[in-house]
Design a protein around this motif. Structure first.
Motif, PDB file in Angstrom:
ATOM      1  N   SER A   1       0.874  -1.221  -0.008  1.00 47.62           N
ATOM      2  CA  SER A   1       0.049   0.001   0.076  1.00 47.62           C
ATOM      3  C   SER A   1       0.686   1.235  -0.061  1.00 47.62           C
TER       4      SER A   1
ATOM      5  N   GLU B   1      -6.310  -1.848   1.048  1.00 49.70           N
ATOM      6  CA  GLU B   1      -6.793  -3.105   0.974  1.00 49.70           C
ATOM      7  C   GLU B   1      -7.362  -3.567  -0.624  1.00 49.70           C
TER       8      GLU B   1
ATOM      9  N   PRO C   1      -9.574  -6.608  -1.907  1.00 47.64           N
ATOM     10  CA  PRO C   1     -10.289  -7.545  -1.792  1.00 47.64           C
ATOM     11  C   PRO C   1     -10.071  -8.994  -2.746  1.00 47.64           C
TER      12      PRO C   1
END
Lengths: 183, 383
Positions: B8, B191, B193
């Motif tokens: 990230s 994040e 998924p």
């Protein structure tokens, strides 16, 4: 406002890395940037160049017709790209290797003996950073400190202390050298 | 030392590296490939990264083997990917067909370069677009996505894994040398998924490995999980057993196509640029669309109302989108780095309703905005 810079030379002179450091510095300073390499299928040797664009809006095409600055580390690169430089643009020429002056009168010629300077620094591989330092001075849109920081990031884990130090010196020498030719 | 799977933050990354990171973020833990310019940076990055996140990198003997290994890994339960360029893409075709027939979720990246043959190893091309559609034998549907920037390369790789699981089909990332080698700002979200695999909902003794759900996609059990599976490239019935009848064959091939075509709205993605009042529409994709973008402003300076439909989903071709475009504009310009591949699709859908002009180039360099502009001017002159 979009500023294009072309770095060109022989494969192995480190021009791709020089361009990457400039682009990364621009990104770190909040600019929109692209870096696009161009090289042949050879494993080593041959010619290589890269185009860096620094802009305040998202960049469309990653190639430039009329760069604001050219860094030519060998003769063929000067021959090929000199005609493209924007009027008023800067041409950093490796005067250690290029036997001729810049022909155009409407560009700012900045001859820097990068091979000689790098040899003085005890690390011939830093020619690219000497040249980049000169280009940064000529462009005048990024602080040298940002470029030094980007160099450290770009060298990453490979950037052992001695390497970082000598590359920092190389950038500073090139930056100072260019000052002699710029008002 | 275990590494972070999702890096990230903001990075200075090229499209190849972004694809590698997108794959890891999406849960890919198996990558098999053979190095080739301009794909090598994907393989290089994954060779370094995958072992640090519990994944596996294998440099195979060639691209036939790479694609075969990916099919096997997917049936072993992994999210799997391979990447190549034109010459290797040709070698993968047979096993891409195997993945289609066996409904194997996987992702295949083609970083296109100048072709045919060895062509221009280090320079850009978009000449594999039709091969992506029809390169394997037989009639089939496949999903192909075209990123126009390193950021989009990351995003679409994540999406490709989700679509491959959703439809149990190979999803192709059709990128090119410029997007692959170009460094830009890439932001990786906090994040990502992970797309689930569709699991069997019945006990092993009642499980038929190719019995589809109502949406035509069968749940997938992987080898070693206690479910009986039989996987074959032969035409097969719901048990996975070979059935050599014409009826079974037609039924299977139709289902493999329909499971994708019926739900095309789920994955048909495109970008509409200045199309609201456009009289001339540029249709393009990948790096060519990015260059064409610059030509729109030039055209408008001349009083030509130009807009662009940027195809992000290239296959299945977005017929409805292009058809409605043809109802609204006076002419279409297709910009691509081949001598007219996707433009065939545009012409098929437009059906002569408005003139279609191609701005083609065989590759080796990207278009200039001026070249695109001259195509816009040319179609403007058509009546």
């Amino acid at each position: 406002m979009e500023t294009g810079v072309i770095f060109a030379g022989f494969g192995g002179q480190g021009i791709l890395l020089a361009g990457k450091v400039l682009a990364r510095a621009g990104m770190d300073q909040g600019l929109e940037v692209t870096w696009l390499p161009s090289y042949g299928p050879e494993m080593r040797g041959g010619t290589a160049n890269c185009t860096v664009i620094l802009a305040d809006e998202p960049v469309g095409s990653p190639i430039v017709d009329a760069p604001r600055a050219l860094v030519a580390l060998n003769g063929p690169s000067l021959d090929r790209f000199e005609p493209k430089v924007a009027p008023g643009g800067a041409v950093v020429v490796n005067s250690s290797l290029v036997p001729r002056p810049v022909r155009r009168k409407d560009v700012r010629e900045i001859p820097v003996p990068v091979n000689d300077i790098a040899r003085e620094l005890g690390e011939p591989r830093t020619i690219n950073m000497v040249a980049l330092g000169a280009a940064v001075r000529a462009l005048g849109i990024l602080p040298l400190q940002a470029v030094i920081q980007a160099m450290v990031e770009e060298l990453g884990e490979r950037g052992r202390k001695r390497l970082v130090e000598v590359n920092r010196e190389a950038l500073a020498r090139g930056y100072a050298e260019a000052g002699r030719f710029l008002a | 030392m275990p590494g972070k799977a999702i890096l990230s933050g903001v990075h200075f990354m090229n499209g190849d590296e972004a694809i590698a990171e997108g794959a890891i973020a999406a849960g890919c833990r198996f990558f098999a490939a053979y190095p080739i310019t301009p794909q090598s940076e994907i393989a290089e990055r994954l060779a370094w990264r995958l072992p640090r996140v519990g994944g596996m990198f294998i440099q195979m003997e060639d691209e036939l083997g790479a694609m075969a290994a990916v099919v096997g890994a997917a049936w072993g339960g992994a999210k799997a990917m391979t990447a190549t360029s034109g010459p290797g893409f040709s070698l993968m075709m047979e096993n891409i067909g195997l993945a289609v027939m066996t409904e194997t979720p996987c992702v295949v990246v083609d970083v296109q370069r100048g072709a045919p043959s060895t062509g221009l190893p280090t320079a850009v091309g978009q000449g594999d677009m039709m091969q992506a559609r029809w390169g394997s034998h037989g009639h089939y549907e496949i999903i192909a996505l075209c990123p126009a920037s390193p950021q989009e390369a990351f995003d679409l790789t994540v999406r490709a894994f989700a679509l491959s699981e959703r439809f149990r089909v190979p999803v192709l990332i059709m990128t090119d040398e410029v997007v692959g080698h170009m460094y830009e700002r890439v932001e990786i979200p906090a994040e990502v998924p992970e797309a689930p695999r569709r699991r069997p909902q019945v006990p092993p003794d009642r499980f038929l490995p190719f019995e589809p759900d109502p949406d035509l996609v069968p749940p997938m059990a992987c080898a070693g999980e206690g479910y009986r599976i039989h996987v074959t490239g032969l035409t097969h019935d719901e048990r996975g057993y070979p059935d050599m009848s014409a009826e079974a064959h037609d039924r299977l091939v139709r289902r493999l196509c329909d499971k994708i075509l019926r739900f095309r709205d789920e994955f048909t993605v495109y970008e509409a640029v200045d199309l609201d009042d456009a009289e001339i529409a540029v249709v393009s994709y990948g790096i060519s669309a990015r260059v064409a973008h610059g030509a729109l402003a030039l055209a408008r300076e001349q009083g030509i109302k130009a807009g662009m439909l940027r195809l992000i989903t290239a296959w299945p071709f977005p017929d409805p989108v292009v058809r409605s475009l043809a109802d609204r504009v006076r002419g279409v310009v297709v910009v691509e780095l081949n001598l007219g591949q996707m433009s065939r699709e545009v012409e098929r859908v437009v059906r002569g309703k408005v003139p279609v002009i191609g701005v083609y180039h065989a590759g080796g360099r990207i278009h200039t905005p001026e070249e695109v502009l001259s195509g816009i001017e040319e179609v403007q002159r058509c009546r």
